[in-house]
Design a protein around this motif. Sequence first.
Motif, PDB file in Angstrom:
ATOM      1  N   PRO A 100      33.681 -11.221  28.658  1.00 45.20           N
ATOM      2  CA  PRO A 100      34.504 -10.045  29.064  1.00 45.20           C
ATOM      3  C   PRO A 100      33.897  -9.181  29.803  1.00 45.20           C
ATOM      4  O   PRO A 100      34.581  -8.436  30.595  1.00 45.20           O
ATOM      5  CB  PRO A 100      35.145  -9.701  27.932  1.00 45.20           C
ATOM      6  N   VAL A 101      32.305  -9.300  30.090  1.00 44.17           N
ATOM      7  CA  VAL A 101      31.721  -8.289  30.540  1.00 44.17           C
ATOM      8  C   VAL A 101      31.418  -8.599  32.072  1.00 44.17           C
ATOM      9  O   VAL A 101      31.115  -7.613  32.798  1.00 44.17           O
ATOM     10  CB  VAL A 101      30.293  -7.979  29.991  1.00 44.17           C
ATOM     11  N   ILE A 102      31.927  -9.676  32.507  1.00 44.07           N
ATOM     12  CA  ILE A 102      31.892 -10.054  34.009  1.00 44.07           C
ATOM     13  C   ILE A 102      32.617  -9.283  34.761  1.00 44.07           C
ATOM     14  O   ILE A 102      33.799  -9.191  34.689  1.00 44.07           O
ATOM     15  CB  ILE A 102      32.134 -11.484  34.115  1.00 44.07           C
ATOM     16  N   GLU A 103      32.125  -8.471  35.706  1.00 34.87           N
ATOM     17  CA  GLU A 103      32.774  -7.599  36.590  1.00 34.87           C
ATOM     18  C   GLU A 103      33.003  -8.367  37.858  1.00 34.87           C
ATOM     19  O   GLU A 103      34.244  -8.024  38.388  1.00 34.87           O
ATOM     20  CB  GLU A 103      31.528  -6.481  37.034  1.00 34.87           C
ATOM     21  N   LYS A 104      32.220  -9.278  38.360  1.00 38.56           N
ATOM     22  CA  LYS A 104      32.773 -10.077  39.380  1.00 38.56           C
ATOM     23  C   LYS A 104      31.725 -11.348  39.657  1.00 38.56           C
ATOM     24  O   LYS A 104      30.682 -11.370  39.138  1.00 38.56           O
ATOM     25  CB  LYS A 104      32.322  -9.268  40.588  1.00 38.56           C
ATOM     26  N   PHE A 105      32.428 -12.188  40.064  1.00 40.13           N
ATOM     27  CA  PHE A 105      31.624 -13.327  40.496  1.00 40.13           C
ATOM     28  C   PHE A 105      31.481 -13.547  41.969  1.00 40.13           C
ATOM     29  O   PHE A 105      32.245 -13.309  42.559  1.00 40.13           O
ATOM     30  CB  PHE A 105      32.453 -14.808  40.125  1.00 40.13           C
ATOM     31  N   LEU A 106      30.233 -13.651  42.385  1.00 38.63           N
ATOM     32  CA  LEU A 106      29.860 -13.643  43.690  1.00 38.63           C
ATOM     33  C   LEU A 106      29.562 -15.415  43.935  1.00 38.63           C
ATOM     34  O   LEU A 106      28.644 -15.968  43.320  1.00 38.63           O
ATOM     35  CB  LEU A 106      28.459 -13.048  44.040  1.00 38.63           C
ATOM     36  N   PHE A 107      30.367 -16.077  44.602  1.00 37.84           N
ATOM     37  CA  PHE A 107      30.549 -17.401  44.856  1.00 37.84           C
ATOM     38  C   PHE A 107      29.989 -17.710  46.387  1.00 37.84           C
ATOM     39  O   PHE A 107      30.525 -17.521  47.123  1.00 37.84           O
ATOM     40  CB  PHE A 107      31.858 -17.983  44.781  1.00 37.84           C
ATOM     41  N   LEU A 108      28.695 -18.187  46.241  1.00 33.57           N
ATOM     42  CA  LEU A 108      27.966 -18.144  47.470  1.00 33.57           C
ATOM     43  C   LEU A 108      28.248 -19.628  48.029  1.00 33.57           C
ATOM     44  O   LEU A 108      28.269 -20.677  47.364  1.00 33.57           O
ATOM     45  CB  LEU A 108      26.364 -17.997  47.183  1.00 33.57           C
ATOM     46  N   TRP A 109      28.248 -19.439  49.471  1.00 27.19           N
ATOM     47  CA  TRP A 109      28.740 -20.843  50.133  1.00 27.19           C
ATOM     48  C   TRP A 109      28.048 -20.701  51.479  1.00 27.19           C
ATOM     49  O   TRP A 109      28.315 -19.741  52.331  1.00 27.19           O
ATOM     50  CB  TRP A 109      30.171 -20.829  50.174  1.00 27.19           C
ATOM     51  N   CYS A 129      38.849 -16.039  35.486  1.00 30.67           N
ATOM     52  CA  CYS A 129      38.083 -15.253  34.527  1.00 30.67           C
ATOM     53  C   CYS A 129      37.801 -13.848  35.050  1.00 30.67           C
ATOM     54  O   CYS A 129      37.656 -13.036  34.185  1.00 30.67           O
ATOM     55  CB  CYS A 129      36.722 -16.344  34.272  1.00 30.67           C
ATOM     56  N   ALA A 130      37.482 -13.682  36.358  1.00 32.85           N
ATOM     57  CA  ALA A 130      37.291 -12.393  36.693  1.00 32.85           C
ATOM     58  C   ALA A 130      37.499 -12.323  38.176  1.00 32.85           C
ATOM     59  O   ALA A 130      37.641 -13.476  38.880  1.00 32.85           O
ATOM     60  CB  ALA A 130      35.758 -12.035  36.374  1.00 32.85           C
ATOM     61  N   PRO A 131      37.593 -11.183  38.968  1.00 35.22           N
ATOM     62  CA  PRO A 131      37.478 -11.032  40.181  1.00 35.22           C
ATOM     63  C   PRO A 131      36.444 -11.868  41.201  1.00 35.22           C
ATOM     64  O   PRO A 131      35.255 -12.093  40.559  1.00 35.22           O
ATOM     65  CB  PRO A 131      37.315  -9.551  40.525  1.00 35.22           C
ATOM     66  N   LEU A 132      36.922 -12.728  42.142  1.00 36.30           N
ATOM     67  CA  LEU A 132      36.050 -13.719  42.877  1.00 36.30           C
ATOM     68  C   LEU A 132      35.933 -13.294  44.184  1.00 36.30           C
ATOM     69  O   LEU A 132      36.785 -12.862  45.023  1.00 36.30           O
ATOM     70  CB  LEU A 132      36.697 -15.021  42.657  1.00 36.30           C
ATOM     71  N   SER A 133      34.478 -13.037  44.583  1.00 32.19           N
ATOM     72  CA  SER A 133      34.171 -12.839  46.112  1.00 32.19           C
ATOM     73  C   SER A 133      33.332 -14.068  46.735  1.00 32.19           C
ATOM     74  O   SER A 133      32.592 -14.690  45.876  1.00 32.19           O
ATOM     75  CB  SER A 133      33.274 -11.507  46.247  1.00 32.19           C
ATOM     76  N   LEU A 134      33.803 -14.551  47.799  1.00 34.03           N
ATOM     77  CA  LEU A 134      33.457 -15.545  48.690  1.00 34.03           C
ATOM     78  C   LEU A 134      32.162 -14.870  49.619  1.00 34.03           C
ATOM     79  O   LEU A 134      32.354 -13.862  50.379  1.00 34.03           O
ATOM     80  CB  LEU A 134      34.199 -15.980  49.503  1.00 34.03           C
ATOM     81  N   ILE A 135      30.732 -15.402  49.239  1.00 36.09           N
ATOM     82  CA  ILE A 135      29.781 -14.887  50.069  1.00 36.09           C
ATOM     83  C   ILE A 135      29.329 -16.264  50.870  1.00 36.09           C
ATOM     84  O   ILE A 135      28.585 -16.850  50.539  1.00 36.09           O
ATOM     85  CB  ILE A 135      28.759 -14.301  49.079  1.00 36.09           C
ATOM     86  N   LEU A 136      29.391 -15.886  52.225  1.00 33.30           N
ATOM     87  CA  LEU A 136      29.043 -16.849  53.103  1.00 33.30           C
ATOM     88  C   LEU A 136      27.609 -16.598  53.359  1.00 33.30           C
ATOM     89  O   LEU A 136      27.148 -15.648  53.906  1.00 33.30           O
ATOM     90  CB  LEU A 136      29.670 -16.996  54.265  1.00 33.30           C
ATOM     91  N   THR A 137      26.699 -17.584  53.008  1.00 34.27           N
ATOM     92  CA  THR A 137      25.208 -17.226  53.198  1.00 34.27           C
ATOM     93  C   THR A 137      24.563 -18.100  54.394  1.00 34.27           C
ATOM     94  O   THR A 137      25.223 -18.710  54.979  1.00 34.27           O
ATOM     95  CB  THR A 137      24.591 -17.838  51.887  1.00 34.27           C
ATOM     96  N   LYS A 138      23.324 -17.675  54.469  1.00 35.47           N
ATOM     97  CA  LYS A 138      22.545 -18.151  55.820  1.00 35.47           C
ATOM     98  C   LYS A 138      23.376 -18.126  57.160  1.00 35.47           C
ATOM     99  O   LYS A 138      23.092 -19.037  58.036  1.00 35.47           O
ATOM    100  CB  LYS A 138      22.079 -19.406  55.496  1.00 35.47           C
ATOM    101  N   CYS A 139      24.125 -17.206  57.362  1.00 34.67           N
ATOM    102  CA  CYS A 139      24.877 -16.825  58.542  1.00 34.67           C
ATOM    103  C   CYS A 139      24.031 -16.823  59.924  1.00 34.67           C
ATOM    104  O   CYS A 139      24.556 -16.775  61.016  1.00 34.67           O
ATOM    105  CB  CYS A 139      25.960 -15.703  58.459  1.00 34.67           C
ATOM    106  N   ASP A 140      22.669 -16.455  59.769  1.00 33.26           N
ATOM    107  CA  ASP A 140      21.886 -16.563  60.865  1.00 33.26           C
ATOM    108  C   ASP A 140      21.747 -17.913  61.481  1.00 33.26           C
ATOM    109  O   ASP A 140      21.235 -18.141  62.701  1.00 33.26           O
ATOM    110  CB  ASP A 140      20.210 -16.036  60.460  1.00 33.26           C
TER     111      ASP A 140
END
Length: 192
Positions: A100-109, A129-140
Amino acid sequence: MKAVYETSAAQAHQLPPMTLPEFAFIGRSNVGKSTLMNAILNHTGLARTSRQPGRTQMANFFRVNEKWYFVDLPGYGFTATGNREHKDWQDLMDGYLVRPVIEKFLFLWDPRRDFDKADYQIGLALSECAPLSLILTKCDKISRMERLQRQKILENAFKSRGIKLASTHAVSSLKKDGIEELREELIGDKDK
Ligand SMILES: Nc1nc2c(ncn2[C@@H]2O[C@H](COP(=O)(O)OP(=O)(O)OP(=O)(O)O)[C@@H](O)[C@H]2O)c(=O)[nH]1
Ligand SMILES: [Mg+2]
């Protein structure tokens, strides 16, 4: 910003007590989880990174400013390690996701890829389970135009399967693009 390594867990029963809010970094092997965590924390080499997938095999906990934990979770989708490891990963995740302590999931993609069935399953489980943020990686590695197109496609793909996103960020840990904005969303401006 003060970030220190605290502990690691290979199995659910080794997970530490829940004392502070946690930001959990999750995604396929090699997507850039450990590198992104280091970039946000401004601390090269804190979380171990590697060119080889499967570098992070345990859930690693880093205490940040005595206020939060950043949790570097082991990557999934690296089949070369075989089924036993997958079972361990599943066991660890089953134990971790319900904290229950999870503040946010950072889902890297990596935005150059499409989601498959396993990714949707994981995305849905996280978002429940918790708020989910989509993180698009390696955008360079892609143009700005391509990035914007892929972002829309991927957001819609999640949406159409009932996976709710709290936010989307496009980042490059290499070029430090989008890192400041993400850091602000997670821990605010004053805690740099
Ligand atoms: N071009 C580019 N490469 C990156 C970026 N972020 C990470 N990488 C590279 O991607 C590879 C994997 O990075 P890691 O951070 O170790 O990936 P991980 O998701 O932690 O991998 P596992 O621990 O195996 O699950 C390394 O060679 C990094 O240098 C980025 O923003 N741009
Ligand atoms: Mg890693």
